[in-house]
Write a protein that holds these residues in place. Structure first.
Motif, mmCIF file in Angstrom:
data_model
loop_
_atom_site.group_PDB
_atom_site.id
_atom_site.type_symbol
_atom_site.label_atom_id
_atom_site.label_comp_id
_atom_site.label_asym_id
_atom_site.label_seq_id
_atom_site.Cartn_x
_atom_site.Cartn_y
_atom_site.Cartn_z
ATOM 1 N N GLU A 144 0.844 -1.205 0.000
ATOM 2 C CA GLU A 144 0.000 0.000 0.000
ATOM 3 C C GLU A 144 0.876 1.251 0.000
ATOM 4 O OE1 GLU A 144 -3.685 0.142 1.509
ATOM 5 O OE2 GLU A 144 -3.894 -1.982 1.994
ATOM 6 N N LEU B 225 -14.543 1.209 2.883
ATOM 7 C CA LEU B 225 -14.548 0.701 1.504
ATOM 8 C C LEU B 225 -15.764 -0.204 1.272
ATOM 9 C CD1 LEU B 225 -13.127 0.363 -1.268
ATOM 10 C CD2 LEU B 225 -11.869 -1.561 -0.275
ATOM 11 N N ASP B 226 -15.990 -1.115 2.184
ATOM 12 C CA ASP B 226 -17.121 -2.038 2.068
ATOM 13 C C ASP B 226 -18.450 -1.278 2.079
ATOM 14 O OD1 ASP B 226 -18.453 -4.608 2.089
ATOM 15 O OD2 ASP B 226 -18.881 -4.231 4.196
ATOM 16 N N ASP C 260 -7.584 2.315 -0.879
ATOM 17 C CA ASP C 260 -9.046 2.178 -0.815
ATOM 18 C C ASP C 260 -9.724 3.350 -1.520
ATOM 19 O OD1 ASP C 260 -8.661 -0.078 0.683
ATOM 20 O OD2 ASP C 260 -9.582 0.688 2.532
ATOM 21 N N LYS D 144 -9.969 2.950 -5.211
ATOM 22 C CA LYS D 144 -11.028 2.013 -5.635
ATOM 23 C C LYS D 144 -12.409 2.667 -5.504
ATOM 24 C CE LYS D 144 -8.432 -2.023 -4.047
ATOM 25 N NZ LYS D 144 -8.285 -2.927 -2.902
#
Lengths: 378, 290
Positions: free
Chosen positions: A184, B79-80, B104, B107
């Motif tokens: 990351e 994110l979820d 994240d 995305k």
């Protein structure tokens, strides 16, 4: 969190990117042992997290034991851009034919990872972008996707490289991208990527910056976020959960937001000099501001303090209690000006006033700084 | 009209049962925001501030007709929750939490663009439309109804600018926090475009800061498409190089992202540069804004 070169080099090596034989030493004797194992000449690279380390004298080449002892003695005694040299990476010196650049970063505007390759290595990529843009190619990867080997090969088509070099370089890109994704990273960079006399490629520097917000979920054993902060005040700030940046002025600052903190510094800087930047984020409590006061007062020669907080997500009345408690327990005498607006502001003002804090109720930070300036000019 | 949010917007609060989520829900209701419910997985069937709590966004949308969501979800679950919210058909999302991993955020941004969703954050104070409602954490007392739009990378500085204008009886049409992270879900120019198209906005203030290239890229948009007056303040003149100033996005690297660079590009695009927040008051008076 930016890793030291020796830490990043280990990660690169494990992923199959060639790096020089190396070791890291904390003493001249330790460095000598490593050089003995590798064989002269060796490079001595100070492990400090600053840009332009080479130009600042942090990188030397030793061809003999005597030279190594002299250079190590000098380096271990020195500071580079204000940071003490505690570790030196000792590594083999490669026969370099040509220097390339490979870097991967997050393009904030497009919100995607971008891979950048240049046939001009050893200088900053920003400089090459200005002077030789034709020597740079870049390639965007879709968020979350893997990089396919063909993508790494094809992106190099426009660059002046032999087929063999292109293949070797594309393998490095593929592996560096894997590291970038699994760690990351915000930046993974090799500059220079050296082309050796046998046409192989080797990473002569290793840069890896991991996203602080992701550190807890990546697989890496060396992630001590706090321990690696060199400045003791900045380390203490991280320990109590605020962002503290040490500066060389004498006006202490507590702000409840980063933008507000930077603007406060700008306004203080018009007439005075900020001693620090301190930003609490959304976590204000009585205890936190007590600790912030403690941290500010650790700085020698502080003349005044400015507290600039908003009650949006923060319970500023709780914060005010912590400030006042610190003032009373430690009999603080320097002038403190507070601007605190938003939810429960009136209550907050009363608490501040009970501790002798000068309260400014206008929105503009300038008005509060005017007040502090007046108090200090008396 | 206002941008993004009005009295008809049906808002749900994700993470409504949390300490911050429940307090902020009360503040949003006190400001007359049309909050219709909340979501916390596992807490469905309970109530917060007399609002129904659901286990999933899908349930919340079905039962309440919600079309907007504000997040007070812990960073690790954002994110979820973001995917869930978009899949449930919601078209406006405000992501308040800070410390969202950048990978994240990339995305999330990608998924929002693919699904034609307008999202703000991470690390945003949200949206406030004076007199109509707010999604997020902006403290209501500093805002007043009017015709100036504000877009800010920093939360606290958006309050400062609104407060300075309100004291001079200059109100705001909508105040938008775009988020302070290196990757944000909507770029500055897309918010500027909404203000340009809004009949109730006469002028716009950009509150920027060091780092990144949002302001630089927005300059081109201003030059080509903005007919309304635009002013900009860029914080961080005295921020040292290579130091991260609290905001993950606020870092000066090499020559990129400096205060001077941003000011120059914006000035050339016809933006009036404010040296200090207090200059916003004079600027508003000169342009006869209210």
């Amino acid at each position: 969190m930016r890793l030291h070169e020796y830490e990043a080099a280990d990660i690169f090596y494990k992923e199959g990117i060639a790096v020089p034989r190396r070791g890291v030493a904390e003493t001249t004797e330790g460095a000598l042992d490593i050089a003995d194992r590798i064989g002269f000449p060796v490079m001595l690279k100070a492990q400090v997290l600053v840009g332009g380390r080479g130009l600042a004298g942090g990188i030397k080449t030793a061809t003999t034991i005597d030279e190594l002892e002299v250079f190590c003695g000098e380096l271990f005694d020195s500071e580079i851009k204000g940071l003490p040299v505690k570790k030196i990476m000792v590594c083999g010196k490669a026969e370099v034919i040509r220097e390339l650049y490979v870097g991967i970063t997050v393009d904030g505007f497009n919100g995607k990872p971008v891979i950048i390759v240049s046939t001009k290595g050893g200088v900053s990529i920003e400089e090459t972008a200005r002077t030789n843009p034709e020597k740079i190619v870049s390639f965007y990867v879709e968020p979350g996707a893997d990089l396919h080997p063909y993508q790494a090969r094809n992106m190099l088509k426009g660059l002046d490289m032999s087929k063999r070099l292109r293949l070797g370089c594309s393998v490095v890109i593929e592996r560096l991208y894997k590291i970038f994704k699994s760690h990351e990273a915000l930046i993974a960079e090799i500059n220079p990527l050296a082309v050796l006399s046998n046409s192989g490629v080797m990473a002569l520097d290793a840069v890896l910056e991991i996203d602080d917000s992701a550190v807890s979920r990546i697989q890496y054993s060396g992630t001590d976020l706090i321990g690696r902060i060199e400045n003791p005040l900045e380390r203490k700030g991280k320990e109590i959960g605020v962002t503290y940046v040490d500066l060389d002025g004498d006006i202490g600052l507590i702000s409840s937001g980063a933008g507000l903190g930077m603007a406060s510094m700008d306004i203080i800087g018009q007439r005075m000099r900020p001693a620090n930047f301190l930003e609490t984020g959304g976590g204000i409590t009585d205890k936190l501001l007590y600790k912030c006061m403690e941290l500010l007062m650790m700085k020698e020669g502080l003349r005044g303090i400015f507290i600039n907080i908003y009650g949006g997500i923060n319970p500023i009345h709780e914060g005010a209690k912590g400030v006042v408690r610190y003032i009373q327990e430690h009999n603080v005498k320097i002038p403190i000006v507070a601007k605190a607006l938003g939810n429960r502001q009136e209550e907050t003002w009363e608490i501040f006033k009970s501790g002798g804090v000068h309260v400014v109720t206008e929105a503009a930070t300038e008005k509060a700084i005017d007040r502090l300036f007046e108090l200090l000019s008396k | 009209m206002s941008i993004l949010l009005d009295e008809k917007t049906r808002v749900i609060v994700q993470g409504i049962t949390g300490k911050i989520g429940s307090v902020q829900t009360k503040w949003m209701l006190d400001y007359d925001t049309n909050v219709v419910g909340g979501v916390t997985p596992g807490k469905g069937g309970t109530k917060v501030e007399e609002l129904p709590v659901f286990d999933s966004v899908e349930d919340a949308v079905q039962e309440t007709g919600a079309n907007a969501s504000v997040f007070f979800v812990p960073a690790a679950f954002v994110l979820d929750a973001f995917y869930e919210t978009i899949d449930a058909g919601i078209k406006l999302i405000v992501v308040v939490p800070e410390h969202i991993p950048v990978h994240d955020a990339m995305k999330m941004r990608d998924y929002a663009i693919q699904n034609n969703v307008f999202a703000l954050g991470p690390t945003t104070p949200g949206i406030l439309v004076p007199g109509k409602g707010k999604m997020g954490i902006m403290p209501a007392s500093l805002f007043a109804p009017g015709r100036v739009g504000i877009i800010s990378r920093s939360g606290t500085l958006s309050y400062e600018f609104a407060g300075i204008l309100s004291e001079k009886n200059v109100g705001q049409s909508t105040v938008v926090g775009m988020g302070a992270d290196p990757v944000v879900l909507s770029n500055l120019s897309s918010i500027l475009q909404k203000f340009e198209e809004d009949d109730d906005t006469d002028a716009v203030i950009i509150v920027g800061e060091v780092g990144g290239e949002q302001e630089e890229r927005a300059a081109e948009f201003v030059e080509k498409h903005m007919t309304k007056p635009v002013a900009a303040y860029i914080a961080g003149k005295y921020s040292p190089k290579d130091k991260r100033m609290g905001h993950a996005g606020a870092i000066i690297r090499g020559s990129a992202g400096t205060v001077e660079g941003k000011r120059d590009i914006l000035r050339k695009a016809g933006v009036e540069i404010l040296n200090s927040p207090i200059d916003a008051a004079d600027w508003a008076v000169r342009h006869k804004l209210r």
